[in-house]
Scaffold this motif. Structure first.
Motif, PDB file in Angstrom:
ATOM      1  N   PHE A 304       0.822  -1.209   0.000  1.00 12.97           N
ATOM      2  CA  PHE A 304       0.000   0.000   0.000  1.00 12.97           C
ATOM      3  C   PHE A 304       0.863   1.269   0.000  1.00 12.97           C
ATOM      4  CE2 PHE A 304      -3.559  -2.511   2.312  1.00 12.97           C
ATOM      5  CZ  PHE A 304      -3.956  -3.061   1.102  1.00 12.97           C
ATOM      6  N   SER A 305       2.080   1.165   0.518  1.00 10.18           N
ATOM      7  CA  SER A 305       2.967   2.337   0.528  1.00 10.18           C
ATOM      8  C   SER A 305       3.444   2.699  -0.878  1.00 10.18           C
ATOM      9  CB  SER A 305       4.177   2.073   1.426  1.00 10.18           C
ATOM     10  OG  SER A 305       5.051   1.119   0.840  1.00 10.18           O
ATOM     11  N   LEU A 306       3.182   1.826  -1.850  1.00 13.74           N
ATOM     12  CA  LEU A 306       3.619   2.080  -3.232  1.00 13.74           C
ATOM     13  C   LEU A 306       2.614   2.896  -4.034  1.00 13.74           C
ATOM     14  CD1 LEU A 306       4.990  -1.478  -4.122  1.00 13.74           C
ATOM     15  CD2 LEU A 306       6.344   0.573  -3.604  1.00 13.74           C
ATOM     16  N   THR A 307       1.466   3.254  -3.437  1.00 10.73           N
ATOM     17  CA  THR A 307       0.440   3.944  -4.216  1.00 10.73           C
ATOM     18  C   THR A 307       0.946   5.275  -4.788  1.00 10.73           C
ATOM     19  OG1 THR A 307      -0.450   4.794  -2.121  1.00 10.73           O
ATOM     20  CG2 THR A 307      -1.542   2.869  -3.094  1.00 10.73           C
ATOM     21  N   GLU A 308       1.656   6.039  -3.993  1.00  7.61           N
ATOM     22  CA  GLU A 308       2.153   7.328  -4.506  1.00  7.61           C
ATOM     23  C   GLU A 308       3.207   7.133  -5.595  1.00  7.61           C
ATOM     24  OE1 GLU A 308       3.090  10.374  -1.733  1.00  7.61           O
ATOM     25  OE2 GLU A 308       1.282  10.041  -0.520  1.00  7.61           O
ATOM     26  N   PRO A 309       4.213   6.269  -5.403  1.00  6.78           N
ATOM     27  CA  PRO A 309       5.154   6.018  -6.509  1.00  6.78           C
ATOM     28  C   PRO A 309       4.467   5.519  -7.778  1.00  6.78           C
ATOM     29  CG  PRO A 309       6.057   5.180  -4.456  1.00  6.78           C
ATOM     30  CD  PRO A 309       4.655   5.603  -4.166  1.00  6.78           C
ATOM     31  N   ILE A 310       3.429   4.701  -7.634  1.00  2.16           N
ATOM     32  CA  ILE A 310       2.698   4.220  -8.819  1.00  2.16           C
ATOM     33  C   ILE A 310       2.047   5.383  -9.541  1.00  2.16           C
ATOM     34  CG2 ILE A 310       0.725   2.847  -9.601  1.00  2.16           C
ATOM     35  CD1 ILE A 310       1.338   0.924  -7.262  1.00  2.16           C
ATOM     36  N   TYR A 311       1.409   6.266  -8.780  1.00  2.00           N
ATOM     37  CA  TYR A 311       0.726   7.405  -9.390  1.00  2.00           C
ATOM     38  C   TYR A 311       1.706   8.342 -10.099  1.00  2.00           C
ATOM     39  CZ  TYR A 311      -1.707  11.855  -9.846  1.00  2.00           C
ATOM     40  OH  TYR A 311      -2.232  13.019 -10.339  1.00  2.00           O
ATOM     41  N   THR A 349      -7.592   9.216 -13.401  1.00  2.00           N
ATOM     42  CA  THR A 349      -7.500  10.047 -12.200  1.00  2.00           C
ATOM     43  C   THR A 349      -6.559  11.223 -12.463  1.00  2.00           C
ATOM     44  OG1 THR A 349      -5.774   8.560 -11.351  1.00  2.00           O
ATOM     45  CG2 THR A 349      -8.007   8.204 -10.568  1.00  2.00           C
ATOM     46  N   SER A 350      -6.847  12.340 -11.818  1.00  2.00           N
ATOM     47  CA  SER A 350      -6.071  13.559 -12.055  1.00  2.00           C
ATOM     48  C   SER A 350      -5.269  13.999 -10.844  1.00  2.00           C
ATOM     49  CB  SER A 350      -7.005  14.704 -12.473  1.00  2.00           C
ATOM     50  OG  SER A 350      -7.973  14.936 -11.467  1.00  2.00           O
ATOM     51  N   ASN A 351      -5.423  13.299  -9.709  1.00  2.00           N
ATOM     52  CA  ASN A 351      -4.640  13.645  -8.520  1.00  2.00           C
ATOM     53  C   ASN A 351      -4.493  12.396  -7.650  1.00  2.00           C
ATOM     54  OD1 ASN A 351      -6.986  13.542  -6.610  1.00  2.00           O
ATOM     55  ND2 ASN A 351      -7.663  15.296  -7.853  1.00  2.00           N
ATOM     56  N   ILE A 352      -3.602  12.498  -6.667  1.00  2.00           N
ATOM     57  CA  ILE A 352      -3.282  11.330  -5.853  1.00  2.00           C
ATOM     58  C   ILE A 352      -4.481  10.895  -5.009  1.00  2.00           C
ATOM     59  CG2 ILE A 352      -2.336  12.737  -3.986  1.00  2.00           C
ATOM     60  CD1 ILE A 352      -1.236   9.173  -5.060  1.00  2.00           C
ATOM     61  N   ILE A 353      -5.327  11.834  -4.603  1.00  2.00           N
ATOM     62  CA  ILE A 353      -6.490  11.489  -3.780  1.00  2.00           C
ATOM     63  C   ILE A 353      -7.453  10.598  -4.564  1.00  2.00           C
ATOM     64  CG2 ILE A 353      -8.518  12.400  -2.581  1.00  2.00           C
ATOM     65  CD1 ILE A 353      -6.841  14.862  -1.879  1.00  2.00           C
ATOM     66  N   PHE A 355      -6.689   8.921  -7.214  1.00  2.00           N
ATOM     67  CA  PHE A 355      -5.991   7.685  -7.550  1.00  2.00           C
ATOM     68  C   PHE A 355      -6.118   6.669  -6.410  1.00  2.00           C
ATOM     69  CE2 PHE A 355      -2.291   4.923  -7.231  1.00  2.00           C
ATOM     70  CZ  PHE A 355      -2.271   4.342  -8.493  1.00  2.00           C
ATOM     71  N   LYS A 356      -5.872   7.127  -5.191  1.00  2.00           N
ATOM     72  CA  LYS A 356      -5.955   6.216  -4.052  1.00  2.00           C
ATOM     73  C   LYS A 356      -7.371   5.692  -3.870  1.00  2.00           C
ATOM     74  CE  LYS A 356      -2.006   7.664  -1.245  1.00  2.00           C
ATOM     75  NZ  LYS A 356      -1.555   8.167   0.079  1.00  2.00           N
ATOM     76  N   LYS A 357      -8.355   6.548  -4.104  1.00  4.67           N
ATOM     77  CA  LYS A 357      -9.742   6.089  -3.968  1.00  4.67           C
ATOM     78  C   LYS A 357     -10.030   4.963  -4.944  1.00  4.67           C
ATOM     79  CE  LYS A 357     -14.558   7.533  -3.848  1.00  4.67           C
ATOM     80  NZ  LYS A 357     -15.000   6.336  -4.570  1.00  4.67           N
ATOM     81  N   ARG A 358      -9.630   5.140  -6.212  1.00  2.00           N
ATOM     82  CA  ARG A 358      -9.854   4.095  -7.212  1.00  2.00           C
ATOM     83  C   ARG A 358      -9.014   2.852  -6.911  1.00  2.00           C
ATOM     84  NH1 ARG A 358     -11.973   4.678 -12.547  1.00  2.00           N
ATOM     85  NH2 ARG A 358     -13.114   6.627 -12.807  1.00  2.00           N
ATOM     86  N   PHE A 359      -7.809   3.072  -6.412  1.00  2.00           N
ATOM     87  CA  PHE A 359      -6.934   1.943  -6.089  1.00  2.00           C
ATOM     88  C   PHE A 359      -7.586   1.058  -5.033  1.00  2.00           C
ATOM     89  CE2 PHE A 359      -3.693  -0.183  -3.610  1.00  2.00           C
ATOM     90  CZ  PHE A 359      -2.812  -0.668  -4.566  1.00  2.00           C
ATOM     91  N   PHE A 360      -8.123   1.690  -3.973  1.00  2.00           N
ATOM     92  CA  PHE A 360      -8.713   0.905  -2.891  1.00  2.00           C
ATOM     93  C   PHE A 360     -10.151   0.491  -3.187  1.00  2.00           C
ATOM     94  CE2 PHE A 360      -5.171   2.912  -0.550  1.00  2.00           C
ATOM     95  CZ  PHE A 360      -4.588   1.744  -0.071  1.00  2.00           C
TER      96      PHE A 360
END
Length: 418
Positions: A304-311, A349-353, A355-360
């Protein structure tokens, strides 16, 4: 046309069950499925001792029976119905309105707790629709539960009054001592509840954003979000887990200002859950309850800590990130499918927020459970509940130490409530 008129026309299984019109200021309706319940009066007594909230309250009991119900169970259903009606006459000054109806055994196929909850919750929606109260709260309770005296007050003050809160899990505690059950039953329920709370805290440790218990008797939802989620499913077990899946992405929270007390009794009415687990544990003297290894949660935490690097990475670099995924996750996730999914989420997605919502939304509670079950065939082995609970405390640098299951449970309860 009311807020739920279309839903009531298209999604319900029965026509209106309660003829009496609801009071205009009804804000809370409790739905209780009941099958083969001879102790249901204890639950009603508990509700009647609650302090009255600043809205009207109703209780709807749905007495039902599966196709294979025994003659004794059907007789107990009738006895429970008569007891409820008698209680209603004796407690005529009770602050809540009480309704009870028996649904025909063969009216639809597949009677079980999911269908019974749906029948009662749909009737609650019908009543809120009649007074145009989309924010009305539908509480789920089981017939063998008791509640704290501030149960309705807490739901009114900490849920109903908040427009941004759509559904919640209410804090619960099983009884762990007393004269109502044997010492072995209490030992077993301590292990089972500790397992639930260990799982909860382990999921929080990973950084997963939707950490909730999925206990049907402590589930609450407002009428409009219930309708938007398509209503309760008909599953004969696990109905709460699947329904909560639909609710968690928006406005779901943990309500810890009151307590529901589910029963630790043994039950064979569903293939899994508290009653079934208690039956298995009791027969084995509570010695073999295993739970997930904390190392499996540690790999989820790294993942889960990889979400930001993925984005932030270029699509062509996703292969490098996949290489850094913990080994157990790589066994669970096919690289090609994972890469395609990450590209799909990134492209939408256009921002990290967001992105994380769709990821989870993709790696949701259901996928977490699938992962945990997958990796415990290998490379991980399950552990006894007290050992796993102690491992998590070590992992999170907690100073608390104990090998006693009850002491561990008290500690885990305090972690959750505070």
């Amino acid at each position: 046309m009311g807020f739920a008129s279309v839903y009531l026309e298209e999604k319900t299984l029965f026509t209106q069950k309660i003829e009496e019109a609801p009071a205009h200021n009804t804000g809370i309706i409790v739905v209780v499925p009941a099958y083969n319940e001879r102790g249901i009066i204890r639950m009603l007594d508990s509700l009647s001792k609650c302090r009255e909230p600043e809205c009207r309250v109703e209780v709807i009991i749905v007495i039902n029976a599966p196709d294979n119900a025994s003659t004794d169970s059907l007789e107990n259903n009738l006895l429970a119905f008569n007891e409820i009606e008698s209680w209603k006459k004796t407690n005529i000054s009770c602050f809540f309105r009480l309704y009870c109806f028996m649904v025909p055994q063969y009216s639809v196929a597949g009677w079980g707790v999911g269908l019974a909850r749906k029948t009662g919750m749909d009737e609650a929606v019908r009543r809120f629709n009649a007074i145009n109260k989309p924010e009305g709260v539908i509480l789920n309770l089981d017939a063998d539960c008791t509640v704290e005296e501030n149960y309705f007050e807490a739901v009114f003050n900490d849920f109903l009054k908040y427009t941004d809160r759509n559904a919640c899990s209410i804090y619960f505690e099983h009884p762990v001592s007393g004269d109502s059950y044997s010492a072995n039953i209490f030992h077993c329920i301590v292990l089972y509840e500790l397992h639930l709370r260990y799982y909860y805290q382990s999921l929080a440790y990973t950084g997963f954003p939707y950490v909730f218990h999925t206990v049907g008797s402590s589930l609450a939802v407002k009428a409009l979000p219930y309708v938007k989620a398509g209503g309760m499913n008909r599953r004969q077990a696990g109905e709460d887990f699947y329904f909560i899946q639909k609710l968690v992405p928006s406005g779901y929270f943990n309500l810890n200002s009151t307590t529901v007390h589910p029963s630790p009794r043994i039950s064979n009415r569903v293939p899994f859950g508290t009653g079934a687990s208690m039956g298995k544990l009791e027969s084995e003297s509570g010695s073999t309850l295993l739970t997930y290894n904390i190392d499996a949660f540690s790999e989820l935490k790294s993942f889960f800590s990889l979400t930001e690097p993925i984005y932030e990475c270029f699509s062509g670099d996703l292969g490098k990130i996949y290489f850094s995924i913990p080994q157990a996750l790589k066994l669970f996730l096919n690289e090609t499918e994972w890469t395609e999914k990450m590209n799909e989420i990134k492209n939408n997605t256009s921002n990290i927020i967001s992105f994380k919502k769709r990821f989870f939304d993709w790696f949701n509670m259901f996928k977490v459970v699938k992962y945990l079950n997958f990796v415990h065939s290998e490379p991980f082995e399950k552990k006894t509940v007290p050992l796993a609970a102690s491992d998590l405390l070590l992992k999170t640098n907690s100073k608390f130490r104990s090998a006693d299951p009850l002491e561990l449970l008290w500690h885990y309860r305090s972690l959750e409530k505070n």
